[in-house]
Design a protein around this motif. Structure first.
Motif, PDB file in Angstrom:
ATOM      1  N   ASP A   1     -47.011  30.921  70.223  1.00 13.54           N
ATOM      2  CA  ASP A   1     -47.834  30.618  71.394  1.00 13.54           C
ATOM      3  C   ASP A   1     -48.621  29.341  71.156  1.00 13.54           C
ATOM      4  N   GLU A   2     -49.137  29.178  69.952  1.00 10.36           N
ATOM      5  CA  GLU A   2     -49.764  27.918  69.525  1.00 10.36           C
ATOM      6  C   GLU A   2     -48.696  27.170  68.737  1.00 10.36           C
ATOM      7  N   PRO A   3     -48.115  26.105  69.295  1.00 13.70           N
ATOM      8  CA  PRO A   3     -46.975  25.441  68.671  1.00 13.70           C
ATOM      9  C   PRO A   3     -47.157  25.083  67.193  1.00 13.70           C
ATOM     10  N   LEU A   4     -48.359  24.728  66.775  1.00 13.84           N
ATOM     11  CA  LEU A   4     -48.553  24.344  65.383  1.00 13.84           C
ATOM     12  C   LEU A   4     -48.495  25.544  64.427  1.00 13.84           C
ATOM     13  N   GLN A   5     -48.346  26.748  64.968  1.00 16.91           N
ATOM     14  CA  GLN A   5     -48.158  27.954  64.157  1.00 16.91           C
ATOM     15  C   GLN A   5     -46.684  28.356  64.079  1.00 16.91           C
ATOM     16  N   SER A   6     -45.800  27.517  64.593  1.00 17.82           N
ATOM     17  CA  SER A   6     -44.363  27.800  64.602  1.00 17.82           C
ATOM     18  C   SER A   6     -43.787  27.752  63.189  1.00 17.82           C
ATOM     19  N   SER A   7     -42.581  28.330  63.022  1.00 18.27           N
ATOM     20  CA  SER A   7     -41.979  28.388  61.685  1.00 18.27           C
ATOM     21  C   SER A   7     -40.457  28.301  61.769  1.00 18.27           C
ATOM     22  N   VAL A   8     -39.865  28.000  60.607  1.00 17.96           N
ATOM     23  CA  VAL A   8     -38.412  27.867  60.486  1.00 17.96           C
ATOM     24  C   VAL A   8     -37.980  28.448  59.145  1.00 17.96           C
ATOM     25  N   ASN A   9     -36.860  29.158  59.150  1.00 20.00           N
ATOM     26  CA  ASN A   9     -36.182  29.589  57.931  1.00 20.00           C
ATOM     27  C   ASN A   9     -34.706  29.291  58.119  1.00 20.00           C
ATOM     28  N   ALA A  10     -34.099  28.619  57.131  1.00 20.30           N
ATOM     29  CA  ALA A  10     -32.686  28.262  57.263  1.00 20.30           C
ATOM     30  C   ALA A  10     -31.989  28.341  55.908  1.00 20.30           C
ATOM     31  N   THR A  11     -30.695  28.632  55.964  1.00 21.46           N
ATOM     32  CA  THR A  11     -29.851  28.702  54.777  1.00 21.46           C
ATOM     33  C   THR A  11     -28.581  27.900  55.043  1.00 21.46           C
ATOM     34  N   VAL A  12     -28.201  27.086  54.060  1.00 19.62           N
ATOM     35  CA  VAL A  12     -26.998  26.267  54.154  1.00 19.62           C
ATOM     36  C   VAL A  12     -26.024  26.721  53.064  1.00 19.62           C
ATOM     37  N   ASP A  13     -24.780  26.949  53.446  1.00 18.38           N
ATOM     38  CA  ASP A  13     -23.712  27.292  52.504  1.00 18.38           C
ATOM     39  C   ASP A  13     -23.231  25.992  51.874  1.00 18.38           C
ATOM     40  N   LEU A  14     -23.582  25.772  50.599  1.00 14.83           N
ATOM     41  CA  LEU A  14     -23.252  24.511  49.940  1.00 14.83           C
ATOM     42  C   LEU A  14     -21.758  24.325  49.726  1.00 14.83           C
ATOM     43  N   SER A  15     -20.995  25.424  49.712  1.00 16.51           N
ATOM     44  CA  SER A  15     -19.544  25.270  49.554  1.00 16.51           C
ATOM     45  C   SER A  15     -18.910  24.646  50.791  1.00 16.51           C
ATOM     46  N   SER A  16     -19.664  24.579  51.887  1.00 15.64           N
ATOM     47  CA  SER A  16     -19.129  24.020  53.132  1.00 15.64           C
ATOM     48  C   SER A  16     -19.341  22.515  53.251  1.00 15.64           C
ATOM     49  N   VAL A  17     -19.728  21.852  52.144  1.00 18.41           N
ATOM     50  CA  VAL A  17     -19.932  20.401  52.184  1.00 18.41           C
ATOM     51  C   VAL A  17     -18.651  19.723  52.653  1.00 18.41           C
TER      52      VAL A  17
ATOM     53  N   THR B   1     -17.365  15.733  53.358  1.00 15.94           N
ATOM     54  CA  THR B   1     -17.536  14.279  53.450  1.00 15.94           C
ATOM     55  C   THR B   1     -16.275  13.610  53.979  1.00 15.94           C
ATOM     56  N   GLY B   2     -15.278  14.426  54.325  1.00 10.47           N
ATOM     57  CA  GLY B   2     -14.020  13.881  54.802  1.00 10.47           C
ATOM     58  C   GLY B   2     -13.060  13.519  53.680  1.00 10.47           C
ATOM     59  N   ALA B   3     -13.447  13.816  52.436  1.00  9.91           N
ATOM     60  CA  ALA B   3     -12.597  13.525  51.278  1.00  9.91           C
ATOM     61  C   ALA B   3     -12.561  14.768  50.394  1.00  9.91           C
TER      62      ALA B   3
ATOM     63  N   HIS C   1     -15.766  17.766  43.927  1.00  6.42           N
ATOM     64  CA  HIS C   1     -16.659  17.259  42.880  1.00  6.42           C
ATOM     65  C   HIS C   1     -18.117  17.594  43.214  1.00  6.42           C
ATOM     66  N   ILE C   2     -18.499  17.458  44.468  1.00  7.28           N
ATOM     67  CA  ILE C   2     -19.878  17.769  44.881  1.00  7.28           C
ATOM     68  C   ILE C   2     -20.168  19.265  44.690  1.00  7.28           C
ATOM     69  N   ARG C   3     -19.166  20.118  44.867  1.00  4.06           N
ATOM     70  CA  ARG C   3     -19.352  21.559  44.667  1.00  4.06           C
ATOM     71  C   ARG C   3     -19.493  21.930  43.186  1.00  4.06           C
ATOM     72  N   SER C   4     -19.025  21.064  42.296  1.00  2.00           N
ATOM     73  CA  SER C   4     -18.977  21.353  40.863  1.00  2.00           C
ATOM     74  C   SER C   4     -20.364  21.329  40.223  1.00  2.00           C
ATOM     75  N   ALA C   5     -20.396  21.663  38.934  1.00  2.00           N
ATOM     76  CA  ALA C   5     -21.652  21.660  38.165  1.00  2.00           C
ATOM     77  C   ALA C   5     -22.279  20.276  38.084  1.00  2.00           C
TER      78      ALA C   5
ATOM     79  N   VAL D   1     -30.001  17.777  40.593  1.00  2.00           N
ATOM     80  CA  VAL D   1     -28.710  17.203  40.964  1.00  2.00           C
ATOM     81  C   VAL D   1     -28.713  15.777  40.412  1.00  2.00           C
ATOM     82  N   SER D   2     -28.413  15.655  39.108  1.00  2.00           N
ATOM     83  CA  SER D   2     -28.676  14.392  38.418  1.00  2.00           C
ATOM     84  C   SER D   2     -27.434  13.665  37.905  1.00  2.00           C
ATOM     85  N   TYR D   3     -26.242  14.170  38.208  1.00  2.00           N
ATOM     86  CA  TYR D   3     -25.028  13.483  37.753  1.00  2.00           C
ATOM     87  C   TYR D   3     -25.029  12.049  38.276  1.00  2.00           C
ATOM     88  N   ASN D   4     -24.622  11.125  37.432  1.00  2.58           N
ATOM     89  CA  ASN D   4     -24.454   9.759  37.881  1.00  2.58           C
ATOM     90  C   ASN D   4     -23.608   8.993  36.899  1.00  2.58           C
TER      91      ASN D   4
END
Length: 187
Positions: free
Chosen positions: A52-68, A70-72, A78-82, A156-159
């Motif tokens: 009712d008071e917009p600044l009290q609004s909230s969000v909860n979300a979950t993303v399935d990382l296996s669904s990445v 990039t078109g390749a 590789h992104i799914r790997s360790a 996520v520090s691979y480089n």
């Protein structure tokens, strides 16, 4: 109705389920120091509560990382790997809001982002795109949001180094959200 609610045309308080068919969770990262690679996640879910008071609004979300996506396929594996997400041990990325506030003329959505078991605070610049009826007798809401994270903060520090200096993938990742929610009907 609060002053903030009256500043948002057509504002509707309620609980909304994110519609993954009409939403997008995407990212941009610099590659080889010369270009940007874009990707998205094809599977995600979440709930938005517009209070009712917009600044009290909230969000909860979950993303399935296996669904990445990039078109390749080789890059996605590789992104799914360790080296990156390590989806076998950490299959999801989650976001839980901790507050909504005004920052200048913008809405800022503060929250906790968890990737690879590491939780860090993030702030998303949030745009309210609107509230309105849909073709099925329901009500829809739309939001756009963006933030920038340092992937090293989440382990996520691979480089890989590249000849002549520099790195294969930048530490900075821009996260972009285009979210459409469907108002839950009272039971």
């Amino acid at each position: 109705m609060s002053t903030t609610a009256t500043e948002i045309p057509g504002y509707v308080a309620g609980t909304w389920t994110i519609d993954p068919v009409h939403s997008e969770v995407s990212f941009v990262v610099r590659h080889m120091m010369v270009s940007k690679v874009r990707g998205r996640f094809d599977k995600f879910e979440g709930t938005i509560v517009t209070a009712d008071e917009p600044l009290q609004s909230s969000v909860n979300a979950t993303v399935d990382l296996s669904s990445v996506n990039t078109g390749a396929p080789d890059r996605d594996n590789h992104i799914r790997s360790a080296d990156f997400f390590e989806v076998e041990s950490h299959p999801t990325m989650t976001f839980r809001s901790t507050g909504l506030r005004r920052g200048g003329g913008d809405f800022l959505l503060d929250g906790e982002l968890t990737i690879r078991g590491t939780t860090r605070p993030v702030t998303l610049k949030l745009e309210v795109n609107g509230f309105g009826p849909d073709a099925y007798g329901g009500t829809r809401v739309g939001f756009s949001a963006t933030t920038e994270i340092n992937r090293n903060d989440f382990g996520v520090s691979y480089n890989g180094p590249i000849p002549g200096g520099g790195v294969a993938v930048s530490e900075k990742v821009t996260v972009n959200l285009e979210i459409e929610g469907v108002l839950d009907k009272p039971e």
